[in-house]
Scaffold this active site. Structure first.
Site, mmCIF file in Angstrom:
data_model
loop_
_atom_site.group_PDB
_atom_site.id
_atom_site.type_symbol
_atom_site.label_atom_id
_atom_site.label_comp_id
_atom_site.label_asym_id
_atom_site.label_seq_id
_atom_site.Cartn_x
_atom_site.Cartn_y
_atom_site.Cartn_z
ATOM 1 N N GLY A 239 0.768 -1.238 0.000
ATOM 2 C CA GLY A 239 0.000 0.000 0.000
ATOM 3 C C GLY A 239 0.799 1.287 0.000
ATOM 4 C CD GLU A 273 0.671 -9.451 1.006
ATOM 5 O OE1 GLU A 273 0.573 -10.645 1.323
ATOM 6 O OE2 GLU A 273 -0.313 -8.657 0.990
ATOM 7 N N PRO A 274 4.398 -5.074 -1.533
ATOM 8 C CG PRO A 274 6.613 -4.482 -1.993
ATOM 9 C CD PRO A 274 5.781 -5.456 -1.201
ATOM 10 N NE ARG A 276 -0.732 2.985 -5.722
ATOM 11 C CZ ARG A 276 -1.896 3.138 -6.370
ATOM 12 N NH1 ARG A 276 -1.932 3.882 -7.457
ATOM 13 N NH2 ARG A 276 -2.993 2.561 -5.923
ATOM 14 N NE ARG A 312 -4.222 5.056 -10.191
ATOM 15 C CZ ARG A 312 -3.892 6.291 -9.855
ATOM 16 N NH1 ARG A 312 -3.453 7.150 -10.767
ATOM 17 N NH2 ARG A 312 -3.989 6.689 -8.608
ATOM 18 C CE1 TYR A 316 -10.126 3.489 -7.645
ATOM 19 C CE2 TYR A 316 -8.016 3.694 -8.752
ATOM 20 C CZ TYR A 316 -8.972 2.912 -8.143
ATOM 21 O OH TYR A 316 -8.778 1.572 -8.024
ATOM 22 C CB CYS A 342 -18.837 6.927 -27.007
ATOM 23 S SG CYS A 342 -18.412 7.223 -28.731
ATOM 24 C CE1 TYR A 370 -3.423 -2.282 -8.633
ATOM 25 C CE2 TYR A 370 -1.971 -0.560 -7.841
ATOM 26 C CZ TYR A 370 -2.552 -1.796 -7.689
ATOM 27 O OH TYR A 370 -2.246 -2.550 -6.578
#
Length: 414
Positions: A239, A273-274, A276, A312, A316, A342, A370
């Site tokens: 994270g 657990e990296p 990004r 993304r 987001y 579209c 991502y």
């Protein structure tokens, strides 16, 4: 830190001009820097080398086989969340005993396949999942390792779509349920508890949530010791965020130092657990301006990449850096960078000050995580090629899809 830099007003990745890559591979395309991925990986390793540890690359961030193979060469472990990711890791040369299977909805076929290949550990997220794991292991006459993924009710202070450690989220086992569950483990002879785990979200930009997780897991470990339950590892998840815009996330070295200080007295293996933070800053999306358009007071740069290529911003409202490949000595104008899909949500950036012309190239930075992994064929658009740059060499690691790929798996007219 970005993997891009300007030289004589032109944008480069490692030792290659982006214009050269556009000419060879076309646009839009994803481009990755091997050097940036390597630097991030070795920063994690250096930061934890005094502790027994296991770094599991979170495959969901970017699952290209070549990138997975890089991590396999570096003797990484892997965090997976589906059978597809399991098979990708195996195909890329990853070892089954270096795989941890996370995810809240593992189905019977996925669990069975993971047992058959002999993965290291399952991160179990519910009591029902634990019983299913025990049943399948019993049928196969095997004993399998598992860790309990705890929901610690810790606010990761990130976007609510990527927050996973609060009670309102679907992930993990409530902390109050852990000790009663552990007292029933003698009734589940085909599973062996070897660890406790947390993962509270993605793109976390402060150290305090991680340190709260460490405190929660350490306290739980001490409670489990009173039940004579001996663990092998504590898994604090991933994270760690990267800087897209105004965020100020801790550097990898500061993050690992804080974890090391918090867990130095713990005799267990430390698992991270990296995802990004290993690949995010190592990738870009290269796109071309098709049209410049004015609508009322709004100006648009319509580019050949869309929300199906990079989701993304639409999903987001995420901010991605957007850089002109050639810096023009002209006045800037404010543009929305929009794609051809579209949907009004099809934008890659809004209100960006740029000096650009039709047919110019733009580099959307910080797309290594991502980006491609969340792309789709929406609007029947072909998915993009991926290129890995190493010094002055560029390697095609995924070809561009062609139209025939779009319906190759369909049955056709009845």
């Amino acid at each position: 830190m970005s993997c891009l830099y300007y030289h004589q007003n032109e944008l480069y990745i490692e030792k290659i001009r982006l214009y050269t890559l556009a000419a060879e591979f076309g646009t839009p395309c994803y481009i990755y820097s091997r050097a940036a991925i390597s630097a991030n990986w070795h920063a994690f390793q250096r930061g934890l080398h005094h502790l027994p540890h296991r770094i599991c690359y979170a495959v969901k961030a970017n699952s290209n086989l070549t990138i997975l193979n890089l991590f396999a060469q570096w003797r990484a472990s892997f965090d997976i969340v589906s059978i597809g990711e399991l098979e990708r890791v195996l195909a890329a040369g990853g070892q089954p005993n270096q795989i941890i299977f996370s995810g809240v909805g593992k189905n019977t076929a996925e669990i069975a396949r993971a047992i058959d290949v002999g993965i290291h550990c399952f991160n179990v997220e519910s009591i029902e999942e634990l019983h299913r794991l025990n049943q399948l292991a019993t049928q196969k006459n095997k004993t399998v390792n598992f860790a309990l993924r705890i929901n610690p009710n810790v606010d990761a202070k990130t976007h609510h779509y990527i927050s996973t450690g609060l009670k309102e989220n679907k992930f993990g086992i409530d902390l109050d349920e852990v000790l009663p569950l552990c007292q029933t483990l003698t009734q589940l002879p085909a599973v062996r508890l070897i660890g406790i785990a947390c993962h509270i979200g993605s793109q976390i930009t402060e150290l305090s949530p991680f340190l709260q997780v460490c405190d929660t897991l350490l306290a739980l470990y001490q409670q489990l010791q009173t039940l004579s339950i001996q663990l092998q590892h504590i898994n604090i998840g991933g994270g760690l965020g990267i800087q897209y815009h105004h965020e100020n996330p801790p550097e990898i070295i500061a993050y690992t130092q804080a974890i090391r200080e918090k867990l130095a007295a713990c005799p267990l293996e430390i698992i991270l657990e990296p995802g990004r933070s290993l690949v995010g800053n190592a990738g870009i999306l290269l796109t071309r301006v098709e049209y410049l358009k004015t609508s009322g007071e709004k100006q648009f740069a319509i580019v050949d990449a869309g929300m199906n290529d990079l989701l993304r911003p639409a999903l987001y409202h995420a901010w991605q850096p957007i850089l002109p490949v050639i810096q023009r000595d002209e006045p800037t104008q404010r543009y929305d960078i929009a794609g051809p899909v579209c949907e009004s949500a099809d934008f890659l950036g809004k209100d960006r000050e740029l000096a650009i012309q039709t047919n110019d190239l733009l580099a959307i930075d910080m797309c290594g995580a991502y980006g491609f992994s969340m792309s789709s064929n929406y609007n029947s658009r072909c998915r993009l090629p991926e290129i890995l740059v190493e010094g002055n060499q560029a390697h095609l690691i995924r070809r561009r899809e062609i139209i025939e790929d779009l319906f190759a798996s369909e049955i056709g007219a009845m």
